[in-house]
Scaffold this active site. Structure first.
Site, PDB file in Angstrom:
ATOM      1  N   GLU A  41       0.078  -9.927  -2.271  1.00  0.00           N
ATOM      2  CA  GLU A  41      -1.323 -10.334  -2.401  1.00  0.00           C
ATOM      3  C   GLU A  41      -1.760 -10.317  -3.861  1.00  0.00           C
ATOM      4  O   GLU A  41      -2.523 -11.187  -4.303  1.00  0.00           O
ATOM      5  CB  GLU A  41      -2.213  -9.429  -1.546  1.00  0.00           C
TER       6      GLU A  41
ATOM      7  N   GLU B 272       2.305  -7.010   7.125  1.00  0.00           N
ATOM      8  CA  GLU B 272       1.361  -6.063   7.715  1.00  0.00           C
ATOM      9  C   GLU B 272       1.402  -6.010   9.236  1.00  0.00           C
ATOM     10  O   GLU B 272       1.140  -4.956   9.830  1.00  0.00           O
ATOM     11  CB  GLU B 272      -0.064  -6.383   7.238  1.00  0.00           C
TER      12      GLU B 272
ATOM     13  N   ALA C 212       0.831  -1.204   0.000  1.00  0.00           N
ATOM     14  CA  ALA C 212       0.000   0.000   0.000  1.00  0.00           C
ATOM     15  C   ALA C 212       0.866   1.254   0.000  1.00  0.00           C
ATOM     16  O   ALA C 212       1.969   1.275   0.552  1.00  0.00           O
ATOM     17  CB  ALA C 212      -0.912   0.001   1.216  1.00  0.00           C
TER      18      ALA C 212
ATOM     19  N   GLY D 204       0.477  -5.836   0.028  1.00  0.00           N
ATOM     20  CA  GLY D 204      -0.449  -5.892  -1.091  1.00  0.00           C
ATOM     21  C   GLY D 204       0.199  -6.320  -2.394  1.00  0.00           C
ATOM     22  O   GLY D 204      -0.469  -6.871  -3.268  1.00  0.00           O
TER      23      GLY D 204
END
Length: 325
Positions: free
Chosen positions: A175, A195, A127, A172
């Site tokens: 991900e 995270e 992010a 992310g």
């Protein structure tokens, strides 16, 4: 069988509409517009495929989408290009990726997608925390939900998707790679769902996809400890399918992904899509239901012209020429 009935609309969705004129990511004159104009020497992964190749991009250039041509027609390269932000996931990048995925879904000539980075040494740092810190608390949840929806849509593309990880894929970024069908990493790449270092959890599918890929216990260990592994270790864990030695130009994983896409390209495109659908649905249910899903997907390839072409090519001892019909 309830699963099959519930998914009944999926097959029509896979018979994609022709999109020779779809140019959402470019101006109206997109067939002649190169995303590389004015940017200096292009990265190796965007060279050597001929001047006739179509390019799609937005003015901000955070994402570059290339539909390869000639012998590589059917391969789409989606390149993240935010060098100053280490390819971090911003609101604009999410919007652009949604548009790119939508265009790919509409194009029945697409046979495989490579997701990569155009920034040396980085795949995606996760992010965009500089943008995140400016968000009001009420904005964070909706943004994460939108990012999760994007990654879900990426995972739901009907064609094979390959993540080429030539650098760090964190949070992310990993991900996104986990949503792809196949992951290829350079041995020097770094990967991790980190995270918990920020007192949050993976929020774009990481807690669900990582256990499905490497097993529950190992996934818990990596997530709980926010551990980062290199490409070699990722291959040992089963996180990536291939780990390749990085080269001087820093695109070894991309080149291996391109080789794999070229292996997929000649195969029957409808059959490949049905195989992906059968695997993705079947792995989530019991074996009996999975076999029923397989039977339903097999039924979709029986009436195709491609199947008859495959039989004719076998009989005539020649290479088949599939058209996705």
């Amino acid at each position: 069988m309830a699963v099959l009935l519930g998914r009944g609309a999926l097959w029509p969705a896979l018979r994609l509409h022709t999109a020779d004129g779809v140019c959402r990511l470019a101006a109206a004159s997109c067939p002649g517009r190169s995303v590389l104009s004015g940017t200096g020497a292009p990265p190796a992964r965007l060279r050597a495929h001929g001047a006739g190749t179509r390019h799609y991009s937005s003015d901000s250039d955070d994402l570059r989408v290339r539909y390869l041509d000639r012998e590589d027609a059917g391969i789409v390269v989606v390149g993240i290009n935010r060098p100053k932000a280490k390819n971090a996931i911003s609101k604009n990048l999410v919007k652009m990726m949604f548009d790119a995925v939508e265009d790919i879904k509409k194009n029945n000539k697409v046979r495989s997608v490579i997701l990569c980075s155009l920034v040396p040494g980085i795949f995606c740092a996760g992010a965009d925390l500089k943008e995140r810190v400016k968000m009001h608390q009420s904005e964070v949840g909706p943004f994460v939900s939108k990012a999760r929806a994007l990654i879900t849509e990426l995972g739901n593309l009907p064609v094979p998707t390959i993540a080429a990880i030539d650098g760090a894929a964190l949070g992310g970024g990993l991900e996104m790679a986990l949503a792809c069908d196949i992951r290829i990493a350079s041995n020097t790449a770094k990967m991790g769902l980190v995270e918990t270092k920020l007192a949050i959890i993976p929020g774009a599918g990481g807690t669900q996809r990582l256990p499905r890929v490497i097993g529950v216990s190992l996934a818990k260990e990596l997530i709980f400890a926010a551990r980062v592994v290199d490409g070699t270790e990722a291959h040992r864990l089963g996180l990536v399918s291939h780990s390749v030695e990085q080269n001087k130009s820093g695109d070894a994983a991309y080149l291996r992904a391109l080789e794999l896409a070229r292996e997929i390209n000649p195969q029957g495109p409808i059959a490949v899509r049905m195989a992906k659908l059968a695997i993705n649905q079947g792995i989530e249910v019991d074996l009996s239901t999975g076999l029923a899903i397989e039977e339903a997907c097999y039924a979709q390839v029986i009436p195709t012209k491609d199947r008859l072409e495959g039989l004719a090519a076998f009989k005539e001892k020649r290479n088949p020429h599939y058209k996705g019909e």
